[in-house]
Design an enzyme around this catalytic site. Sequence first.
Site, short mmCIF file in Angstrom:
data_model
loop_
_atom_site.label_atom_id
_atom_site.label_comp_id
_atom_site.label_asym_id
_atom_site.label_seq_id
_atom_site.Cartn_x
_atom_site.Cartn_y
_atom_site.Cartn_z
CB CYS A 278 -0.98 0.00 1.17
SG CYS A 278 -0.22 0.05 2.82
CG HIS A 326 -4.53 0.05 4.00
ND1 HIS A 326 -3.78 -0.81 3.23
CD2 HIS A 326 -5.53 0.51 3.19
CE1 HIS A 326 -4.32 -0.89 2.02
NE2 HIS A 326 -5.37 -0.09 1.97
CG HIS A 338 -6.74 0.47 -1.60
ND1 HIS A 338 -6.95 -0.19 -0.40
CD2 HIS A 338 -7.72 0.03 -2.44
CE1 HIS A 338 -8.02 -0.97 -0.50
NE2 HIS A 338 -8.50 -0.86 -1.72
#
Length: 365
Positions: A278, A326, A338
């Site tokens: 990510c 994240h 993402h």
Amino acid sequence: MARGRRGLISVAVTVVCAVTVLAAPGTAFAAAGAPQPTPDPAPSASAPPTAGSDKELEAVREELDRLYREAASATDAYNAAEEKAKEQSAQLVALAKKIAEGKEKLADLKDRAGAAARAQYRSGGLPPEARLVLSDDPGEFLDGTGRVLQGERATQHLIEETRRTQQDLEQYSADASAQWKKLEANRKAKAAARKKVEKQIAAAEKLESELEKEEKERLAELERAAARKAQNDWLDTGVLDGADGEATTAGEQAVKYATAQIGKPYEWGAEGPGSYDCSGLTSQAWASAGRVIPRTSQEQWKQLRRVDVTDMRPGDLVIYFDDASHVGLYIGDGTIVHAPRPGRDITLAGAGSMPILGVVRPDAG
């Protein structure tokens, strides 16, 4: 809605439709005027899931979320240790160069001192002051006085420079030793983080492998339903009402880069070009725009300027979960791009489909 901003999102949505959307952002697409994703097929009437099986699968979904989140946190720790190890290795190389240069300088100073000693020996072993006193020539005496003073200053300078060089070498050696210890500590931290990542991912994959095909399909439905509900609840708060932040030129480039990676696989610790985790995706997206940002989502949260969710604009980074484990790149209209987790590909998702910790802005324009 600005034309440029709408264009970015239209391109991104078109790409995603071509590679199959894994996590639709719900009503955000309607706001963007883009085609709606194909609705999820209804469960087969011939084999309707029971309440009990849904409850069990929901427990499985929550356990998978936990395992993958822990893997994400460990991935951040691994990436952080990797970055520190790179920095410390570079510092060690620089220190080694300084030590080598210092040794060469010290050897040169010793040669010069030796040459001075040999010259004194050839003159009979008398220091310049003694030879001056023994001189019968007044002119030579006066000229010699200046040379003695110059010689004394040169000798003093040589001694002082030698002392400083020796001190520098000692300090460089001490710094190198300290950096080596830090490097070894970070290598151990990196190895421990790698072990934890692999352990959590293996546990999650084992849990998924034990499910029947129908259970996996139903689990995927539950995941999508949970994401849609979270996104719709988030939008219903009015958080985006009146939001019309314009992307900067750099922000547009970051969005363009990130959306071009859609369909590529998630891989922990990866920074492209074939796969990303990510924060690898977000850091490389901004690197393409000429802006170097921290490698990990946790450091992106710590170091980059924070902005209110209601003021976010395309190119901003949305940080998720309490531990900032994240991150996604906002492309506008309630949507992020993402790299979700192991086993998934880079995709679009609703910005509110996961618990938002906050928003940070890589550029100040």
